[in-house]
Scaffold this motif. Structure first.
Motif, short mmCIF file in Angstrom:
data_model
loop_
_atom_site.label_atom_id
_atom_site.label_comp_id
_atom_site.label_asym_id
_atom_site.label_seq_id
_atom_site.Cartn_x
_atom_site.Cartn_y
_atom_site.Cartn_z
N LEU A 53 -3.91 -7.02 2.66
CA LEU A 53 -5.12 -6.80 3.43
C LEU A 53 -5.05 -7.40 4.83
CD1 LEU A 53 -7.93 -7.26 0.80
CD2 LEU A 53 -7.22 -5.18 1.96
N PRO A 56 -3.58 -5.00 9.32
CA PRO A 56 -4.73 -4.16 9.69
C PRO A 56 -4.50 -2.67 9.40
CG PRO A 56 -4.18 -5.64 11.46
CD PRO A 56 -3.10 -5.79 10.45
N GLU A 57 -3.28 -2.18 9.67
CA GLU A 57 -3.04 -0.75 9.45
C GLU A 57 -3.22 -0.37 7.99
OE1 GLU A 57 0.32 -0.40 12.70
OE2 GLU A 57 0.70 0.96 11.03
N PHE A 58 -2.90 -1.30 7.09
CA PHE A 58 -3.07 -1.02 5.68
C PHE A 58 -4.52 -1.13 5.28
CE2 PHE A 58 -1.66 -0.52 1.43
CZ PHE A 58 -2.47 -1.30 0.64
N ALA A 59 -5.20 -2.16 5.81
CA ALA A 59 -6.57 -2.41 5.39
C ALA A 59 -7.52 -1.29 5.78
CB ALA A 59 -7.05 -3.74 5.97
N VAL A 60 -7.21 -0.58 6.89
CA VAL A 60 -8.14 0.50 7.28
C VAL A 60 -7.79 1.81 6.59
CG1 VAL A 60 -8.63 -0.53 9.51
CG2 VAL A 60 -6.86 1.19 9.34
N ASN A 61 -6.74 1.83 5.80
CA ASN A 61 -6.37 3.06 5.11
C ASN A 61 -7.39 3.33 3.99
OD1 ASN A 61 -4.89 4.70 3.01
ND2 ASN A 61 -3.37 4.66 4.64
N SER A 64 -6.60 2.14 0.40
CA SER A 64 -6.03 0.79 0.23
C SER A 64 -6.49 0.15 -1.07
CB SER A 64 -6.36 -0.10 1.42
OG SER A 64 -7.73 -0.05 1.71
N ALA B 57 2.64 1.33 6.70
CA ALA B 57 2.05 0.06 7.14
C ALA B 57 2.63 -1.10 6.35
CB ALA B 57 0.53 0.10 6.96
N TRP B 344 -4.62 -2.87 18.61
CA TRP B 344 -5.31 -3.76 17.66
C TRP B 344 -6.00 -4.88 18.40
CZ3 TRP B 344 -5.78 -1.57 13.26
CH2 TRP B 344 -4.78 -0.74 12.78
N ARG B 352 -10.11 -10.31 8.68
CA ARG B 352 -9.74 -8.99 8.17
C ARG B 352 -10.52 -7.91 8.88
NH1 ARG B 352 -8.01 -10.92 3.20
NH2 ARG B 352 -6.32 -12.21 3.97
N PRO B 353 -9.99 -6.69 8.94
CA PRO B 353 -10.82 -5.60 9.47
C PRO B 353 -11.98 -5.35 8.53
CG PRO B 353 -8.56 -4.86 9.10
CD PRO B 353 -8.67 -6.23 8.52
N HIS B 357 -14.39 -0.29 9.58
CA HIS B 357 -13.24 0.39 10.15
C HIS B 357 -12.66 1.37 9.17
CE1 HIS B 357 -13.17 -3.43 12.59
NE2 HIS B 357 -13.34 -2.50 13.49
N ARG B 358 -12.68 0.97 7.88
CA ARG B 358 -12.11 1.83 6.88
C ARG B 358 -12.93 3.10 6.73
NH1 ARG B 358 -12.21 -0.28 1.43
NH2 ARG B 358 -12.03 -2.30 2.40
N LYS B 361 -12.24 5.59 9.30
CA LYS B 361 -11.00 6.31 9.09
C LYS B 361 -11.18 7.37 8.03
CE LYS B 361 -6.35 5.61 10.00
NZ LYS B 361 -5.06 5.67 9.39
#
Lengths: 175, 361
Positions: A53, A56-61, A64, B57, B344, B352-353, B357-358, B361
């Motif tokens: 987590l 960031p690129e993974f957490a916004v997927n 996830s 990622a 970023w 954490r984001p 944000h999720r 997306k």
């Protein structure tokens, strides 16, 4: 580079290669090991889900959460086995198996209507209402010859996804 | 409305294409008996693009790369170079380092012996006191830079003291501030640090007019924004230097700039700093080492080489939002210093984001 590759002997690399059925070259395994060590900050031999987590690129997927469920407490061999589905050398069957596992939330070998709904919910979020999602899913299932109450097993997934060229790859940087 | 054939593509906008399905709903407004691209179970179940992104990622992500300290290529590995390197180490640690410590100590003595009297005796004559303190701070910074044998090349016109202007620079290490301060006394905005650095901050830097913030306090941002605005209005204050990245980045990339510096309604003068890693990597990896260790590392290497470019002042263009302005300035700085841009927020290093944000997306 430095000392991380010296902790992985040639025997280890070959063993891991066997385990993932040669989905990765030896160079890629070394790179992935460095990545694993980078993620395994406390050097405990496995990656806690928190670490994923913090990428960031993974957490916004959108997927996830489902992936985290599968990824928890991985040691290096399991990490490689997980990622092997994304190697260009892995078979279509392997990739479909992976997708099946993502859907099969309770790991009982069967994907139910609710399982598919969960993934659809993750992907569409607030763009569709729950009702719309159920409608669409039911409709599409019927067209394909299933009902709302049917359970899909791996062979069904193979049939449905089998005759397409599934593009599921992630490139491993090799320096 | 984009064509529904797009559902099968490997674009990551898979979910944003979903509105196509609304056409397909029996209860929907437009009931299409035969939609152009039929939505099949196959399309619904095919989550491979999203999964590929996630795996990508996991394997390598651009955010972590921003904070990786890349060790230099070892050059001392053969039989001839190795003794030379050992000799160099001895030279550095036993001769150069003590000399530098001596130089620094002398510098501090001179500084303190002039600063403290001036600070107290000239209490009434603010202008004079300020200008003397300013030159003294510039002097001690030059001493610092000399103590690491800093070879700094300044390009571009020197900053001038004018109201309504703000300087922004990319951030690699705390020494960025010292390198810039050596040339012109800036007022800077920094994170309050513990330890001896904090002591320095509250005494000496106070005199050049510095502003503190605390990342962990939520209400802090408004207070800081107000302080910034007040500072910029004052004609007598030192020009304000801000590092809009908010955190130290490894000098190969730039992370997103915070818009705070760009909403103050003044001209923004970009400054680009690029360190040459030939002798030492000036990136302060705050997760790996404390500032003291970082300074010691700098003092025991041969030299710190860097380039500083003072770039053309920019103002907010009509119709441009502060965020676009920030991006434009980031572009200018990154191009000048040869850094890659990454989309970023630097603060993701600490948190954490959010689920927001999720969702997006």
């Amino acid at each position: 580079m430095g000392n991380t590759s010296s902790m992985l002997t040639q025997y280890d690399i070959e063993e891991v290669q066997q385990h993932c059925k040669h989905a990765f070259t030896q160079q890629e395994i070394v790179s992935l090991y460095q990545r694993f060590c980078q993620l395994d900050r406390n050097n405990c031999g496995f990656i806690p889900s928190d670490e994923f987590l913090s990428i960031p690129e993974f957490a916004v997927n959108p997927l996830s959460q489902s992936l985290l469920r599968m990824l928890d407490g991985f040691n290096f061999k399991e990490f490689i086995a997980f990622l092997s589905a994304f190697s260009p050398r892995s078979t279509l069957q392997h990739k479909i198996e992976f997708i099946f596992k993502v859907y099969d939330t309770d790991c009982n070998g069967k994907v139910s209507f609710d399982d598919m709904l969960t993934v659809l919910r993750d992907l569409t979020g607030q763009y569709m209402s729950e009702h719309q999602r159920k409608e669409v899913l039911a409709q599409v299932l019927e067209e394909a010859g299933y009902t709302k109450d049917s359970f899909l097993v791996l062979s069904d997934f193979m049939k449905i996804l089998g005759n397409s060229d599934l593009k599921m790859e992630a490139e491993v940087p090799v320096d | 409305m984009n064509s529904s054939g797009v559902l099968k593509s490997s674009s990551s906008e898979l979910d944003l294409d979903r509105p196509n399905i609304e056409d397909y709903l029996p209860s929907g407004a437009a009931i299409q008996q035969e939609p152009r691209g039929k939505l099949r179970l196959h399309d619904l179940l095919d989550i491979s693009p999203t999964l590929s992104e996630a795996a990508g990622a996991i394997v390598d992500d651009s955010f972590t790369r921003c904070f990786k300290s890349n060790p230099p290529e070892p050059w001392n590995w053969n039989i001839y170079l190795f003794p030379l390197w050992c000799f160099g180490v001895l030279l550095r640690y036993l001769i150069v380092f003590p000399t530098r410590v001596l130089v620094l100590t002398i510098g501090w003595i001179i500084f303190l012996s002039s600063f403290i009297p001036v600070h107290f005796l000239l209490k009434g004559h603010d202008r004079l006191r300020r200008s003397i303190e300013r030159s003294l701070v510039e002097m001690i910074c030059s001493f610092f830079v000399a103590s690491w044998t800093g070879v700094v090349r300044y390009h571009g016109p020197r900053p001038s003291r004018r109201p309504k202007q703000v300087f922004v620079a990319n951030h690699t290490s705390m020494i960025d501030f010292i390198v810039l301060e050596q040339m012109t006394a800036f007022a800077v905005i920094m994170q309050k640090h513990p330890g001896w650095v904090g002591l320095l901050q509250s005494t000496i830097l106070e005199s050049v007019g510095c502003i503190w913030f605390n990342r962990s306090e939520a209400k802090d941002r408004e207070i800081v924004a107000r302080k910034l605005r007040e500072h910029v209005q004052g004609a007598d204050n030192n020009p304000l230097l801000i590092f809009p990245e908010g955190t130290c980045v490894n000098n190969h990339y730039t992370v997103m700039f915070k818009k705070g510096a760009f909403e103050l309604g003044c001209t923004v003068c970009p400054v680009a700093i690029k360190y040459n890693k030939i002798f030492v990597d000036a990136f302060w990896n705050s997760r790996k080492q404390s500032f003291t260790k970082h300074l010691l590392q700098l003092m025991t290497s041969w030299a710190v080489v860097c380039d500083v470019w003072y770039l053309e002042p920019q103002s907010l263009k009509p119709g441009e939002t502060p965020i676009e302005f920030a991006e434009r300035v980031r572009d200018i700085i990154s191009t000048r210093a040869g850094l890659k841009k990454v989309p970023w927020d630097g603060y993701l290093k600490y948190s954490r984001p959010s689920p927001k944000h999720r969702e997006r997306k």
